[in-house]
Design an enzyme around this catalytic site. Structure first.
Site, PDB file in Angstrom:
ATOM      1  N   GLY A 299       0.808  -1.241   0.000  1.00 40.62           N
ATOM      2  CA  GLY A 299       0.000   0.000   0.000  1.00 40.62           C
ATOM      3  C   GLY A 299       0.826   1.269   0.000  1.00 40.62           C
ATOM      4  O   GLY A 299       0.292   2.362   0.192  1.00 40.62           O
TER       5      GLY A 299
ATOM      6  N   ASP B 273       3.985  -2.924   3.666  1.00 37.18           N
ATOM      7  CA  ASP B 273       4.864  -2.725   2.504  1.00 37.18           C
ATOM      8  C   ASP B 273       6.297  -3.010   2.932  1.00 37.18           C
ATOM      9  O   ASP B 273       6.554  -3.306   4.111  1.00 37.18           O
ATOM     10  CB  ASP B 273       4.716  -1.284   1.951  1.00 37.18           C
ATOM     11  CG  ASP B 273       5.030  -1.193   0.454  1.00 37.18           C
ATOM     12  OD1 ASP B 273       6.147  -1.576   0.055  1.00 37.18           O
ATOM     13  OD2 ASP B 273       4.174  -0.739  -0.316  1.00 37.18           O
TER      14      ASP B 273
ATOM     15  N   ASP C  97       7.561  -8.542   4.202  1.00 33.56           N
ATOM     16  CA  ASP C  97       7.661  -9.086   2.844  1.00 33.56           C
ATOM     17  C   ASP C  97       6.390  -9.893   2.572  1.00 33.56           C
ATOM     18  O   ASP C  97       6.071 -10.814   3.335  1.00 33.56           O
ATOM     19  CB  ASP C  97       8.907  -9.990   2.794  1.00 33.56           C
ATOM     20  CG  ASP C  97       9.104 -10.612   1.432  1.00 33.56           C
ATOM     21  OD1 ASP C  97       8.224 -10.467   0.564  1.00 33.56           O
ATOM     22  OD2 ASP C  97      10.161 -11.243   1.234  1.00 33.56           O
ATOM     23  N   MET C  98       5.685  -9.552   1.513  1.00 26.35           N
ATOM     24  CA  MET C  98       4.402 -10.228   1.264  1.00 26.35           C
ATOM     25  C   MET C  98       4.569 -11.697   0.864  1.00 26.35           C
ATOM     26  O   MET C  98       3.589 -12.423   0.778  1.00 26.35           O
ATOM     27  CB  MET C  98       3.581  -9.473   0.224  1.00 26.35           C
ATOM     28  CG  MET C  98       4.184  -9.333  -1.123  1.00 26.35           C
ATOM     29  SD  MET C  98       3.195  -8.137  -2.035  1.00 26.35           S
ATOM     30  CE  MET C  98       4.258  -7.800  -3.414  1.00 26.35           C
TER      31      MET C  98
ATOM     32  N   LYS D  90      -3.773  -3.339  -4.732  1.00 24.90           N
ATOM     33  CA  LYS D  90      -3.926  -2.436  -5.878  1.00 24.90           C
ATOM     34  C   LYS D  90      -2.597  -2.321  -6.613  1.00 24.90           C
ATOM     35  O   LYS D  90      -1.590  -1.923  -6.035  1.00 24.90           O
ATOM     36  CB  LYS D  90      -4.388  -1.053  -5.423  1.00 24.90           C
ATOM     37  CG  LYS D  90      -4.376  -0.040  -6.579  1.00 24.90           C
ATOM     38  CD  LYS D  90      -4.918   1.313  -6.194  1.00 24.90           C
ATOM     39  CE  LYS D  90      -4.673   2.317  -7.296  1.00 24.90           C
ATOM     40  NZ  LYS D  90      -3.391   3.011  -7.197  1.00 24.90           N
TER      41      LYS D  90
ATOM     42  N   HIS E 147       0.082  -7.341 -11.030  1.00 24.04           N
ATOM     43  CA  HIS E 147       0.582  -7.182 -12.414  1.00 24.04           C
ATOM     44  C   HIS E 147       2.119  -7.092 -12.471  1.00 24.04           C
ATOM     45  O   HIS E 147       2.697  -7.195 -13.535  1.00 24.04           O
ATOM     46  CB  HIS E 147      -0.087  -5.989 -13.126  1.00 24.04           C
ATOM     47  CG  HIS E 147       0.439  -4.652 -12.733  1.00 24.04           C
ATOM     48  ND1 HIS E 147       0.228  -3.512 -13.486  1.00 24.04           N
ATOM     49  CD2 HIS E 147       1.190  -4.238 -11.681  1.00 24.04           C
ATOM     50  CE1 HIS E 147       0.807  -2.489 -12.911  1.00 24.04           C
ATOM     51  NE2 HIS E 147       1.396  -2.897 -11.816  1.00 24.04           N
TER      52      HIS E 147
HETATM   53  C1  LIG Z   1       3.033  -0.611  -8.113  1.00 19.21           C
HETATM   54  S1  LIG Z   1       3.325  -0.256  -6.446  1.00 19.21           S
HETATM   55  C2  LIG Z   1       1.665  -0.099  -5.916  1.00 19.21           C
HETATM   56  C3  LIG Z   1       1.508   0.845  -4.776  1.00 19.21           C
HETATM   57  C4  LIG Z   1       0.058   1.103  -4.358  1.00 19.21           C
HETATM   58  N1  LIG Z   1      -0.653  -0.106  -4.038  1.00 19.21           N
HETATM   59  C5  LIG Z   1      -0.632   1.873  -5.466  1.00 19.21           C
HETATM   60  O1  LIG Z   1      -1.507   1.351  -6.118  1.00 19.21           O
HETATM   61  O2  LIG Z   1      -0.270   3.033  -5.677  1.00 19.21           O
HETATM   62  C6  LIG Z   1       3.833  -1.806  -5.748  1.00 19.21           C
HETATM   63  C7  LIG Z   1       4.094  -1.769  -4.246  1.00 19.21           C
HETATM   64  O3  LIG Z   1       4.487  -3.080  -3.814  1.00 19.21           O
HETATM   65  C8  LIG Z   1       5.483  -2.948  -2.841  1.00 19.21           C
HETATM   66  N2  LIG Z   1       6.240  -4.211  -2.749  1.00 19.21           N
HETATM   67  C9  LIG Z   1       7.089  -4.735  -3.651  1.00 19.21           C
HETATM   68  N3  LIG Z   1       7.586  -5.906  -3.221  1.00 19.21           N
HETATM   69  C10 LIG Z   1       7.025  -6.125  -1.991  1.00 19.21           C
HETATM   70  C11 LIG Z   1       7.150  -7.191  -1.038  1.00 19.21           C
HETATM   71  N4  LIG Z   1       7.914  -8.244  -1.265  1.00 19.21           N
HETATM   72  N5  LIG Z   1       6.429  -7.096   0.110  1.00 19.21           N
HETATM   73  C12 LIG Z   1       5.645  -6.012   0.370  1.00 19.21           C
HETATM   74  N6  LIG Z   1       5.478  -4.989  -0.516  1.00 19.21           N
HETATM   75  C13 LIG Z   1       6.169  -5.048  -1.678  1.00 19.21           C
HETATM   76  C14 LIG Z   1       6.316  -1.805  -3.375  1.00 19.21           C
HETATM   77  O4  LIG Z   1       7.143  -1.252  -2.363  1.00 19.21           O
HETATM   78  C15 LIG Z   1       5.234  -0.854  -3.870  1.00 19.21           C
HETATM   79  O5  LIG Z   1       4.809   0.045  -2.879  1.00 19.21           O
HETATM   80  C1  LIG Z   2       0.892   0.931 -12.544  1.00 25.00           C
HETATM   81  O1  LIG Z   2       1.625   0.826 -13.711  1.00 25.00           O
HETATM   82  C2  LIG Z   2       2.988   0.730 -13.569  1.00 25.00           C
HETATM   83  C3  LIG Z   2       3.608   0.493 -12.355  1.00 25.00           C
HETATM   84  C4  LIG Z   2       5.002   0.429 -12.304  1.00 25.00           C
HETATM   85  C5  LIG Z   2       5.650   0.279 -11.021  1.00 25.00           C
HETATM   86  O2  LIG Z   2       6.533   1.225 -10.671  1.00 25.00           O
HETATM   87  C6  LIG Z   2       7.136   1.202  -9.460  1.00 25.00           C
HETATM   88  C7  LIG Z   2       8.039   2.227  -9.140  1.00 25.00           C
HETATM   89  C8  LIG Z   2       8.682   2.198  -7.901  1.00 25.00           C
HETATM   90  O3  LIG Z   2       9.570   3.164  -7.619  1.00 25.00           O
HETATM   91  C9  LIG Z   2       8.422   1.216  -6.965  1.00 25.00           C
HETATM   92  C10 LIG Z   2       7.515   0.221  -7.284  1.00 25.00           C
HETATM   93  O4  LIG Z   2       7.276  -0.733  -6.383  1.00 25.00           O
HETATM   94  C11 LIG Z   2       6.866   0.188  -8.526  1.00 25.00           C
HETATM   95  C12 LIG Z   2       5.953  -0.843  -8.907  1.00 25.00           C
HETATM   96  O5  LIG Z   2       5.690  -1.802  -8.160  1.00 25.00           O
HETATM   97  C13 LIG Z   2       5.355  -0.765 -10.181  1.00 25.00           C
HETATM   98  O6  LIG Z   2       4.460  -1.690 -10.595  1.00 25.00           O
HETATM   99  C14 LIG Z   2       5.750   0.605 -13.437  1.00 25.00           C
HETATM  100  C15 LIG Z   2       5.127   0.796 -14.656  1.00 25.00           C
HETATM  101  O7  LIG Z   2       5.813   0.936 -15.832  1.00 25.00           O
HETATM  102  C16 LIG Z   2       7.171   1.111 -15.744  1.00 25.00           C
HETATM  103  C17 LIG Z   2       3.745   0.900 -14.724  1.00 25.00           C
HETATM  104  O8  LIG Z   2       3.095   1.217 -15.907  1.00 25.00           O
HETATM  105  C18 LIG Z   2       2.771   0.341 -16.853  1.00 25.00           C
END
Ligand SMILES: C[S@@+](CC[C@H](N)C(=O)[O-])C[C@H]1O[C@@H](n2cnc3c(N)ncnc32)[C@H](O)[C@@H]1O
Ligand SMILES: COc1cc(-c2oc3cc(O)cc(O)c3c(=O)c2O)cc(OC)c1OC
Length: 359
Positions: A203, A225, A245-246, A259, A263
């Protein structure tokens, strides 16, 4: 192939126009970097002639004819509109062209709450484009991702070292979370009613969990997170931040929100994450659910622009993470493999859907 046929002409036009499709992307990025939308919006008349725009953007007068060509490209693509207006300096009724905003360029304004500037700047960042440009090499080598082929490090390590790139995108994602939160606590309120505890898994800094905690004072919300992401974030009455760590054990919870998480991961990893979610929900007692917010490819079949976007986002997931956006059948498979009994999909107004999953 017969050069005289409509089929040939259409095929030829398709390849030419696709080979030049980068031009709209590059012009859009240039508009953001120059601040064209803000220059127009900041002007009293909300429309600028070429010479006014040249001056407002501090562009050398010798480059003004080229700015006019950029504006033609941007108007043709629907980012701006042009209208004739009477020239200030002319008494004989001669007109000149003035450029104004469209609903699309309003989303490029710095002070527009839902602006998509961060998405434009990160998706068209040279580091991202370099990864796309080595896709053919990646198909023939053993690197885990095309991003790795381009940069000799994975996406996470690259973004950790290039903090500016990371910050722009994280701001854009946090912005998106504000928008999604608004929808969740209004249109999709029913998904959370009656729940006692919820983990926003991955999150980030808690934008969604904060909104849920505020709207549902009896719901105990936890943002789970990576430790460095939630370090120093302050808990409140019904909101707490937990680092972990998830892929390891999760705290027991009545519901888990994911969320834009699944993907990023391949099917095997997603099944691990979902199985962990199921255990955490069952430890809490009967009922409960997982709420996934992600793309369901082809969910809005009749809206070609949305399907195009879903398929392009899937390619971005391939290139950056060797991961995927999933079709309804692929989600069904994943949910079944993780041992859940059923699910329901609610397409959102945009390219994403909410998937409610039952243990
Ligand atoms: C694409 S971001 C999504 C953030 C948020 N849910 C949103 O929709 O804006 C993915 C999130 O997964 C977290 N993440 C990645 N690997 C993880 C792990 N092993 N355990 C917990 N969180 C993790 C990242 O730090 C990041 O905040
Ligand atoms: C939602 O669409 C996209 C997400 C990501 C993306 O970017 C991240 C950047 C960070 O600094 C930390 C993160 O944990 C993440 C992600 O987990 C994450 O999914 C990247 C994309 O393209 C490069 C996305 O768009 C398609």
């Amino acid at each position: 192939m017969d050069l005289q046929t409509a089929e040939f002409r259409e095929a030829q036009a398709k390849i030419w126009s696709q080979a030049f499709s980068f031009a709209n992307c590059a012009a859009l990025k240039c508009a953001v970097k120059l601040g064209i939308a803000d220059a127009i919006d900041n002007h009293d008349k909300k429309a600028l002639t070429l010479s006014e725009l040249t001056e407002e953007l501090s562009i050398k007068p010798s480059k003004s004819p080229f700015l006019q060509r950029l504006m033609r490209q941007l108007v043709n693509a629907g980012f701006f509109t042009e209208a004739k207006q009477l020239r200030d300096d002319n008494k004989d009724g001669r007109t000149t062209t003035a450029y104004a905003l469209t609903p699309v360029s309003r989303l490029l304004l710095k002070n527009e709450q839902w602006n998509l500037r961060g998405i434009v700047l990160t998706m068209l960042d040279p580091a991202e484009l370099k990864a796309w440009s080595v896709l053919n090499d990646w198909f023939k080598n053993d690197d885990p991702t095309a991003f790795q082929t381009a940069h000799e490090k994975n996406y996470w390590d690259y973004t950790a070292e290039n903090t500016q790139h990371c910050q722009i995108f994280e701001d854009a994602m946090a912005n998106d979370s504000v928008l999604v939160s608004k929808l969740l606590v209004t249109e999709y309120k029913f998904l959370f009613e009656g729940l006692t505890s919820l983990i926003d898994l991955g999150g980030s800094t808690g934008t969604i969990a904060k909104a849920l905690a505020k709207s549902f004072p009896n719901l105990k919300c936890t943002v789970f997170d990576l430790p460095h992401v939630v370090a120093n974030l302050e808990s409140t009455k019904n909101l707490e931040f937990v680092g972990g760590d998830m892929f390891e054990k999760l705290p027991p919870s009545n519901a888990i929100l994911l969320k834009w998480i699944l993907h990023d991961w391949n099917d095997e990893d997603c099944v691990k994450i979902l199985k962990n979610c199921k255990k955490a929900i069952q430890e809490k007692g009967n009922g409960g659910k997982v709420i996934i917010i992600d793309t369901v490819v082809y969910s809005q079949k009749n809206e070609k622009e949305l399907v195009d976007l879903q398929i392009s986002m899937d390619m971005a997931m391939v290139i950056n993470f060797a991961a995927k956006e999933r079709t309804e059948e692929e989600w069904e498979h994943l949910i079944r493999e993780a041992g859940f009994s059923g699910h329901k999909i609610f397409p959102m107004y945009d390219f994403r859907s909410i998937i409610e999953v039952y243990p």
